[in-house]
Write an enzyme that holds these catalytic residues in place. Structure first.
Site, mmCIF file in Angstrom:
data_model
loop_
_atom_site.group_PDB
_atom_site.id
_atom_site.type_symbol
_atom_site.label_atom_id
_atom_site.label_comp_id
_atom_site.label_asym_id
_atom_site.label_seq_id
_atom_site.Cartn_x
_atom_site.Cartn_y
_atom_site.Cartn_z
ATOM 1 N N ARG A 30 -7.101 1.048 9.089
ATOM 2 C CA ARG A 30 -7.468 0.306 7.889
ATOM 3 C C ARG A 30 -7.082 -1.141 8.176
ATOM 4 O O ARG A 30 -7.661 -1.742 9.077
ATOM 5 C CB ARG A 30 -6.804 0.896 6.634
ATOM 6 C CG ARG A 30 -7.518 0.480 5.349
ATOM 7 C CD ARG A 30 -6.934 1.106 4.098
ATOM 8 N NE ARG A 30 -5.604 0.579 3.764
ATOM 9 C CZ ARG A 30 -4.857 1.015 2.745
ATOM 10 N NH1 ARG A 30 -5.315 1.988 1.966
ATOM 11 N NH2 ARG A 30 -3.677 0.488 2.503
ATOM 12 N N LYS A 78 0.264 1.002 -8.574
ATOM 13 C CA LYS A 78 -1.204 1.110 -8.707
ATOM 14 C C LYS A 78 -1.660 2.496 -9.155
ATOM 15 O O LYS A 78 -2.641 2.620 -9.865
ATOM 16 C CB LYS A 78 -1.884 0.694 -7.399
ATOM 17 C CG LYS A 78 -1.662 1.655 -6.258
ATOM 18 C CD LYS A 78 -2.124 1.067 -4.932
ATOM 19 C CE LYS A 78 -1.972 2.112 -3.836
ATOM 20 N NZ LYS A 78 -1.982 1.587 -2.491
HETATM 21 C C1 LIG Z 1 -1.008 2.293 -1.875
HETATM 22 C C2 LIG Z 1 -0.199 1.655 -0.831
HETATM 23 C C3 LIG Z 1 1.137 2.037 -0.662
HETATM 24 C C4 LIG Z 1 1.789 3.146 -1.451
HETATM 25 O O1 LIG Z 1 1.319 4.406 -1.028
HETATM 26 P P1 LIG Z 1 1.878 5.767 -1.638
HETATM 27 O O2 LIG Z 1 1.250 6.805 -0.784
HETATM 28 O O3 LIG Z 1 1.430 5.827 -3.047
HETATM 29 O O4 LIG Z 1 3.353 5.764 -1.519
HETATM 30 C C5 LIG Z 1 1.874 1.363 0.303
HETATM 31 N N1 LIG Z 1 1.317 0.386 1.053
HETATM 32 C C6 LIG Z 1 0.041 0.012 0.916
HETATM 33 C C7 LIG Z 1 -0.499 -1.068 1.794
HETATM 34 C C8 LIG Z 1 -0.762 0.634 -0.031
HETATM 35 O O5 LIG Z 1 -2.033 0.248 -0.167
#
Ligand SMILES: *Cc1c(COP(=O)(O)O)cnc(C)c1O
Length: 367
Positions: A133, A39
């Protein structure tokens, strides 16, 4: 008009590959698989491809659109990170093999959509360990939901449990809070009388526990984006350097459209800036300032951009302009010259998504 000029975001696939490989190795040595999170790169397929090549087991994103693209172009298992919306269940079942969930109502809709589409879908039940969250905050409720899915759903498979830390509440993953996740996993396994496929212990911020060898043994998956794509947070905020990692992955190049000596404090009666804020302006006297053709519309947060050349300071921005102070630079900058930046996660995300920024794939040979 097809975008091909400046500003350019250079994407170094080789370095992303090396970061992914380093992290996959580190995790594998600790019995942990890595889901590669795309993402932050706006779902870039070439980036996803490198992650898979380096050994990431799934391609993961919060956006189902990005998983649909990944499914179209790559042969891979896909993981949806954001809890599914009711309005996207058909697409979720079609394009995601796995999703993170914390609402049984939603999982029922997935079950129904699976039946209609003749597909299977795996769910990972999210546990909120305090970051506030997504996820069940009550462990018993989470355990019951998991057992319920196991016993009542035909097409949805209970694949495991997971947690997310740091993103909202800034809570650090620790041996204690991840220990609770493993206890919940064990209790579920006891009640369903089989092992879970995923005990997913978080994201990039869990890597320090892997590095120190203190991560609870039962954790067997992490979902890593920033650590692979950017590698800025661990070295610069956590003071943790993983050998073999590099930051030359996404580099912004913007062009100078004006360069002049100007006072550093605005002249006249001050009110509000372009975004309605009343910033504080320090008076450093006359400074040499370069104006660049890129703006907050593209990177949103100028203070998270890091100029590659030492001596350059980011002064401020408006929608379409970035102002940098080049007084201390050795190099004599002129109009038309380029200034390069690496960046923290937020501008990486925004720049990758901006239609006004050219994305250029580069390799180490041509730099
Ligand atoms: C964005 C996200 C990740 C990845 O996080 P990073 O800090 O980019 O490694 C993992 N799990 C969830 C649920 C996320 O939303």
């Amino acid at each position: 008009m097809e975008k091909n000029g400046y500003p350019i975001l250079d994407i170094n696939l080789e370095n992303i590959y090396m970061n992914a490989e380093t992290i996959v190795q580190l995790c594998e040595n600790n019995g942990i698989t890595v889901s590669g999170v795309i993402k932050g790169a706006a779902g870039n397929i070439k980036v996803a491809e490198q992650m898979l090549k380096a050994g990431c087991r799934q391609i993961a994103s919060s956006r189902v659109e990005q998983l649909a693209e990944a499914k179209k172009h790559l042969h891979c298992e896909t993981l949806l990170l954001r809890l599914p919306m009711e309005s996207e269940i058909v697409e979720v079942v079609k394009y995601a093999d796995i999703s993170l969930n914390s609402e049984l109502d939603t999982v029922w809709l997935i079950e129904k959509a699976c039946e209609e589409q003749g597909r299977k879908h795996k769910v990972i039940i999210m546990i909120d360990l305090g970051d506030l969250r997504e996820g069940y905050i009550d462990p018993e409720e989470a355990i019951e939901a998991a057992v319920f899915i196991e016993q009542n759903m035909k097409h949805v498979e209970l694949a495991g449990v997971g947690t997310n830390l740091g993103c909202y509440g800034s809570v650090k993953p620790t041996v204690q809070n991840l220990g609770l996740l493993t206890e919940i996993a064990e209790e579920i396994e006891k009640r369903i009388n089989r092992k879970l496929e995923f005990i997913s212990g978080g994201a990039t911020t869990t890597l320090p526990l892997v590095l120190s060898g203190t991560i609870p043994k039962k954790i067997n998956n992490l979902r890593i984006g920033e650590g692979i794509l950017n590698n800025m947070d661990l070295p610069l905020l956590w003071n943790i350097n993983i050998p073999g990692m590099n930051q030359d992955t996404f580099i912004l190049k913007a062009q100078i459209i004006e360069i002049k000596n100007k006072p550093s404090h605005p002249i006249g009666e001050l009110f509000v800036d372009a975004f309605g804020n009343k910033p504080h302006y320090e008076d450093y006297g006359i400074r040499k300032r370069a104006l660049l053709a890129i703006g907050a519309q593209d990177f949103v947060m100028h203070d998270k951009l890091v100029p590659l050349e030492s001596g350059i300071n980011v002064v401020g921005s408006s929608s379409d302009h970035l102002i940098v102070d080049v007084t201390e630079c050795e190099r004599e900058y002129r109009v038309g010259d380029l200034i390069s930046f690496k960046m923290f996660y937020a501008p990486m995300l925004f720049l990758n998504s901006s239609i006004y920024v050219t994305k250029r794939l580069v390799s180490n040979e041509i730099i």
